[in-house]
Design an enzyme around this catalytic site. Structure first.
Site, mmCIF file in Angstrom:
data_model
loop_
_atom_site.group_PDB
_atom_site.id
_atom_site.type_symbol
_atom_site.label_atom_id
_atom_site.label_comp_id
_atom_site.label_asym_id
_atom_site.label_seq_id
_atom_site.Cartn_x
_atom_site.Cartn_y
_atom_site.Cartn_z
ATOM 1 N N SER A 1 -20.201 67.869 -19.993
ATOM 2 C CA SER A 1 -19.409 66.658 -19.789
ATOM 3 C C SER A 1 -18.701 66.719 -18.425
ATOM 4 O O SER A 1 -19.370 66.779 -17.394
ATOM 5 C CB SER A 1 -18.436 66.478 -20.953
ATOM 6 O OG SER A 1 -17.998 65.151 -21.055
ATOM 7 N N ASP B 1 -22.935 63.321 -25.562
ATOM 8 C CA ASP B 1 -22.083 64.306 -24.888
ATOM 9 C C ASP B 1 -22.325 65.712 -25.446
ATOM 10 O O ASP B 1 -22.334 65.924 -26.662
ATOM 11 C CB ASP B 1 -20.625 63.895 -25.128
ATOM 12 C CG ASP B 1 -19.621 64.665 -24.299
ATOM 13 O OD1 ASP B 1 -19.773 65.895 -24.157
ATOM 14 O OD2 ASP B 1 -18.669 64.043 -23.811
#
Length: 314
Positions: A45, A199
């Protein structure tokens, strides 16, 4: 007998403020050791942004300079830093793009937090700023110059995928960054090779344990979303601590597995001063300057103590 000598740098998720904190840590780390000299770079991320920049040859001082608007600022990072996603997500679409995670949670294949993430609706966030960053950083071959830069994402069943690793699906750098940042409920999944990815932090804030089997002697973990030993909170920050506690538990487990096979782990996390500057919402850009100011004060001693605690030198 083979002697392990390689070092991995692992940079975890953390949103807008975690990225800001990370830039100060990387700059402090660079005073003794060049982070990009690690044999393996793993980012999740916001950490994927950081390792992509390092892998493209951008110095930590130039990354930090882009956020603090100093003369050392890298122009690509400076242009990237002018955009932030905002402190709240747009109203999402009313359907569930990651329902498979709920099923995986029921089967015990992922933990409760990952299973709950599958129940979040499809986000409407725009990841164009990440794709532009990828286009600016990518070499002619379509990836960064560092030969082992891995960007973590999660497939619909909760399996981790390290884009850039041997055997991983082929992906453009910008798409891999967008996938690694595809926070459920905030950004939509990113389709790569016919699969929609979320993610990487859904399953692990760091994925540090992926170095197992790669003959790595030392892992330096920069983890904005974990706090070994806990972190007291009041008011709204108690909600943030619930998420932080769950992520800390994941990092604890990965660190134990690494140390159990003799891998040295240097763990760097935000302290009380850093967390106070971040506040309850790690996506709130209004706190970025304060986080940077505090982290530039705390990071040098935090990095030094992390290496001293592990009995290593940077």
């Amino acid at each position: 007998m083979t002697t392990r000598s390689d070092r991995a740098l692992v940079v975890g998720c953390g949103g807008t403020l975690g990225f800001a904190w990370t830039t100060a840590v990387l700059d402090s780390l660079a005073a003794e050791w060049a982070p990009a000299s690690a044999d393996l770079l793993i980012g999740t991320s916001a950490g994927a942004e950081a390792v992509a920049m390092l892998g493209a040859g951008i110095r930590p001082a130039a990354i930090l300079g882009a956020l603090t608007r100093s003369a050392e600022a890298d122009p690509v990072v400076a242009a990237h830093a002018r955009y932030v996603p905002g402190r709240r997500p747009p109203v999402p679409f009313p359907w569930l793009p990651a329902a498979g995670l709920v099923a995986a949670g029921v089967r015990g294949e992922v933990d409760l937090l990952a299973g709950l993430a599958g129940a979040l609706p499809r986000g409407r966030g725009d990841a164009t700023w990440l794709r532009r960053l990828g286009d600016s950083l990518a070499s002619r071959e379509g990836w960064v110059r560092h030969p082992a830069t891995w960007l973590m994402a999660t497939d619909p069943r909760g399996r981790r995928v390290a884009f850039g690793a041997p055997g991983a699906p082929s992906a453009r750098l910008g798409d891999a960054l967008a996938a690694s940042w595809a926070i459920p409920g905030w950004f939509p999944p990113v389709e790569i090779g016919g699969t929609r990815y979320l993610d990487g932090g859904v399953v692990s804030p760091t994925s540090a344990d992926l170095v197992l089997g790669h003959d790595v002697a030392e892992v330096v973990v920069i983890a904005p979303m974990s706090s070994e030993g806990g972190a007291p909170a009041r008011g709204a920050t108690r909600l943030e601590r619930l998420l932080r506690t769950a992520m800390t538990r994941r990092v604890d487990g990965e660190v134990r597995r690494l140390r159990a096979v003799g891998v040295r782990v240097v763990r760097i996390e935000p302290g009380a001063e850093d967390l106070a500057a971040m506040g309850a919402n790690f996506m709130d850009p209004r706190h970025r300057e304060r986080v940077l100011a505090v982290a530039r004060e705390t990071a040098p001693r935090r990095v030094a103590r992390a290496f001293e605690r592990d009995g290593t030198t940077a």
